[in-house]
Design an enzyme around this catalytic site. Structure first.
Site, PDB file in Angstrom:
ATOM      1  N   HIS A 133       0.804  -1.225   0.000  1.00 36.86           N
ATOM      2  CA  HIS A 133       0.000   0.000   0.000  1.00 36.86           C
ATOM      3  C   HIS A 133       0.836   1.274   0.000  1.00 36.86           C
ATOM      4  CE1 HIS A 133      -3.742  -2.149   0.357  1.00 36.86           C
ATOM      5  NE2 HIS A 133      -3.288  -2.796   1.422  1.00 36.86           N
ATOM      6  N   SER A 158      -4.186  -7.195  -1.184  1.00 38.21           N
ATOM      7  CA  SER A 158      -4.994  -6.269  -0.405  1.00 38.21           C
ATOM      8  C   SER A 158      -5.483  -5.153  -1.299  1.00 38.21           C
ATOM      9  CB  SER A 158      -4.156  -5.702   0.745  1.00 38.21           C
ATOM     10  OG  SER A 158      -4.896  -4.779   1.504  1.00 38.21           O
ATOM     11  N   GLU A 178      -6.443   0.736  -5.821  1.00 36.66           N
ATOM     12  CA  GLU A 178      -5.200  -0.019  -5.974  1.00 36.66           C
ATOM     13  C   GLU A 178      -5.330  -1.398  -5.363  1.00 36.66           C
ATOM     14  OE1 GLU A 178      -2.974  -0.882  -3.324  1.00 36.66           O
ATOM     15  OE2 GLU A 178      -3.710   0.348  -1.676  1.00 36.66           O
TER      16      GLU A 178
END
Length: 199
Positions: free
Chosen positions: A68, A116, A142
């Protein structure tokens, strides 16, 4: 059930499935989200939640990141499709990027196999009896390759390779490492849950 509409709150959801194979080009596939499964944060993504976002952005408009980190793109998504199970993805690591090469090595060894999603919740409902939040519409920004997924049932499903030979000692060792990483992730998620219950 109470309806919620949150327009500016970024969120992440992590999923996990066992890593299988890779090829020299760094192509891999798996599920970035599963439908109808409650994660350790008490959320459940519903079928169709990504539909509008995928029409709007397409696979090319969704970034592939490392953990992330917006400053660490590591490749591109070739395909992002909702199927009967969840959000099925296929990606290609950019092996000219050092972090992507590291990610590929870790994937092959089973040390990293989580995916994720980073998103905004556009429409959700919360069950008063259970507290489960059902995510009906998500704006997908994303999808990251991560160490600790939040949803224990889905991870990278395949890192493709070119041979179909019997598993080597290295492959069996990678599988063992993968199982250990899954156990660690589950223990970590359980510890977080216990902390949230006591606070």
């Amino acid at each position: 059930m109470a309806a919620l509409r949150l327009k500016d709150a970024p969120e992440v959801k992590r999923v996990e499935l066992p890593l299988l194979r890779t090829n020299e080009a760094g192509v891999f596939s798996g599920y970035a989200s599963l439908f109808g499964v409650v994660d350790s944060g008490g959320d459940m993504v519903m079928a169709g939640a990504f539909a509008r976002s995928l029409i709007k952005r397409g696979a090319a408009g969704v970034k592939m990141l490392w953990q992330h980190q917006a400053a660490e793109p590591i490749g591109t998504w070739v395909s992002i499709v909702e199927d009967s199970h969840g959000l099925n993805v296929e990606g290609r690591l950019d092996l000219s990027v050092a972090r992507a090469r590291e990610a590929l090595s870790l994937m092959r060894k089973g040390a990293i196999d989580g995916l994720s999603i980073g998103f905004r919740t556009l429409r959700a409902t919360t069950e008063k009896s259970s507290g489960v939040r059902r995510l009906h519409e998500i704006d997908l920004w994303e999808i990251s390759v991560v160490t600790f997924p939040m949803l224990s049932q889905a991870r990278i499903g395949a890192v493709k390779q070119n041979c179909g030979a019997a598993p080597s000692i290295e492959a069996l060792g990678a599988k063992l490492s993968r199982l250990r990483a899954q156990r660690a992730a589950l223990e970590f998620a359980h510890a977080l849950w216990r902390m949230s219950e006591t606070s």
